[in-house]
Design an enzyme around this catalytic site. Structure first.
Site, PDB file in Angstrom:
ATOM      1  N   ILE A 143       0.860  -1.179   0.000  1.00 34.21           N
ATOM      2  CA  ILE A 143       0.000   0.000   0.000  1.00 34.21           C
ATOM      3  C   ILE A 143       0.900   1.234   0.000  1.00 34.21           C
ATOM      4  O   ILE A 143       2.046   1.175   0.440  1.00 34.21           O
ATOM      5  CB  ILE A 143      -0.986   0.022   1.191  1.00 34.21           C
ATOM      6  CG1 ILE A 143      -0.260  -0.166   2.530  1.00 34.21           C
ATOM      7  CG2 ILE A 143      -2.065  -1.027   1.023  1.00 34.21           C
ATOM      8  CD1 ILE A 143      -1.207  -0.149   3.720  1.00 34.21           C
ATOM      9  N   ASP A 144       0.378   2.316  -0.512  1.00 32.75           N
ATOM     10  CA  ASP A 144       1.164   3.531  -0.678  1.00 32.75           C
ATOM     11  C   ASP A 144       1.691   4.066   0.656  1.00 32.75           C
ATOM     12  O   ASP A 144       1.126   3.791   1.720  1.00 32.75           O
ATOM     13  CB  ASP A 144       0.318   4.627  -1.329  1.00 32.75           C
ATOM     14  CG  ASP A 144      -0.083   4.285  -2.755  1.00 32.75           C
ATOM     15  OD1 ASP A 144       0.586   3.432  -3.363  1.00 32.75           O
ATOM     16  OD2 ASP A 144      -1.059   4.880  -3.247  1.00 32.75           O
ATOM     17  N   ARG A 145       2.750   4.853   0.570  1.00 32.82           N
ATOM     18  CA  ARG A 145       3.321   5.482   1.768  1.00 32.82           C
ATOM     19  C   ARG A 145       2.256   6.210   2.588  1.00 32.82           C
ATOM     20  O   ARG A 145       2.191   6.067   3.805  1.00 32.82           O
ATOM     21  CB  ARG A 145       4.417   6.478   1.357  1.00 32.82           C
ATOM     22  CG  ARG A 145       5.016   7.240   2.547  1.00 32.82           C
ATOM     23  CD  ARG A 145       5.776   8.489   2.095  1.00 32.82           C
ATOM     24  NE  ARG A 145       7.002   8.170   1.405  1.00 32.82           N
ATOM     25  CZ  ARG A 145       8.197   8.091   2.012  1.00 32.82           C
ATOM     26  NH1 ARG A 145       8.301   8.286   3.317  1.00 32.82           N
ATOM     27  NH2 ARG A 145       9.284   7.824   1.311  1.00 32.82           N
TER      28      ARG A 145
END
EC number: 5.4.99.-
Length: 319
Positions: A143-145
């Site tokens: 999942i994205d930062r």
């Protein structure tokens, strides 16, 4: 000369794939050359690069020591701090905080989720890098930062293969909570549009009709709460496209609170929304066939706390 004895985690791999992980400093062109020259052998004999290693095989390398390296593992420089949602001998579900990257990138090569997990398992005695030739605990999803929530980690090679297969077959259901601007036209719906990643701008482009270079994107949502200006949604991903939830919600006129890429977020930043209000908060195992992880089938795991949804729509957005 250095010799590796193939263990259970390393078995089943092609020889070249194994060597690229076990001897990371060895350039590929030299690897192929040394295989041809019999400076790399399997069970004392010349081997093809496509040979699939079996438990107990002996891989002998008659190459310079410089290719093996001697530095301490990188993960020991990361904090062993993780929030465990669930853990057993095969898998670990970690609640990734927003702002933390999952893997190394150009700007950060130490404090990542995978390094934290490996350090955590090392301290528990469950990961012994000195005994592993090519395997290390690995992430099965990303999942994205700036998105938080559940990330799946495989503790052994068999679990990694199984989870990768099940994820590819859409046999794990992923649910997100998100806070959006406005109110969707329908209380619940399954949205189908067409997605293209704009590599230059690093964003998703959404279309009403398919184009030659687009992929179908399907997102289910249900409105949990609304005050007329903002809405709290539960979203289930039916496909896994780049920035899917952020781009899809923006496309229907309800961008995520705090998302500066698909909407303006200057107001929400002043109200304390440092990241987009998006959290992968629930995971359900829905296997269709028996596998080594069948004991998890039908089980649902959920994070205890989602900062923007603990008490419904935050008071700062209710005025």
């Amino acid at each position: 000369m250095k010799e590796f004895v193939i263990n259970q985690n390393d078995a089943g791999q092609r020889l070249d794939k194994f060597l690229s992980k076990a001897v990371r400093l060895l350039p590929k062109n030299l690897m192929y050359k040394y295989l041809r020259l019999k400076r790399i052998k399997v069970n004392g004999k010349r081997s093809e690069i496509s040979y699939r290693l079996q438990e107990g095989d002996k891989v002998s390398l008659y190459i310079n020591d410089e290719f093996f390296g001697s530095d301490k593992p990188l993960f020991l420089s990361a904090k062993p701090d993780i929030n465990v949602v669930y853990e057993d001998e095969n898998i670990l579900l970690a609640d990734k905080p927003q702002g933390l990257i999952v893997h190394e990138d150009e700007g950060e090569d130490v404090d990542t989720l995978i390094n934290r997990v490996q350090h955590y398992l090392y301290l528990k005695g469950e990961y012994r890098p000195e005994e592993e030739l090519s395997f290390a605990p690995a992430l099965c999803n990303r999942i994205d930062r700036n998105t938080g929530g559940i990330v799946i980690i495989a503790k052994n090679a068999a679990a990694l293969r199984t989870l990768n297969e099940k994820i590819k077959g859409r046999e794990l259901r992923k649910f997100y909570l998100c806070l959006v601007k406005g109110v969707p036209r329908l209380e619940e719906a399954t949205l189908t549009h067409y997605h293209r990643k704009n590599e230059k701008e690093n964003l998703a482009e959404i279309f009403e009709r398919p184009r030659r270079d687009t992929k179908t994107m399907v997102t289910k949502y249900h409105v949990l709460q609304t005050n007329g200006r903002y809405s709290l949604l539960e979203v289930e991903l039916m496909t896994g496209r780049f920035h899917q939830i952020r781009a899809h919600m923006a496309h229907i006129g309800c961008p995520l609170v705090g998302d500066g890429k698909y909407a303006s977020n200057w107001k929400e930043k002043k109200l304390g929304f440092s990241y987009q209000a998006l959290y992968s908060y629930k995971l359900q195992f829905a296997f269709q066939e028996e596998c080594m992880l069948s004991y998890l089938n039908g089980k649902t795991f959920q994070v205890e706390r989602v900062w923007f949804a603990e008490n419904g729509i935050p008071g700062v957005l209710s005025e």
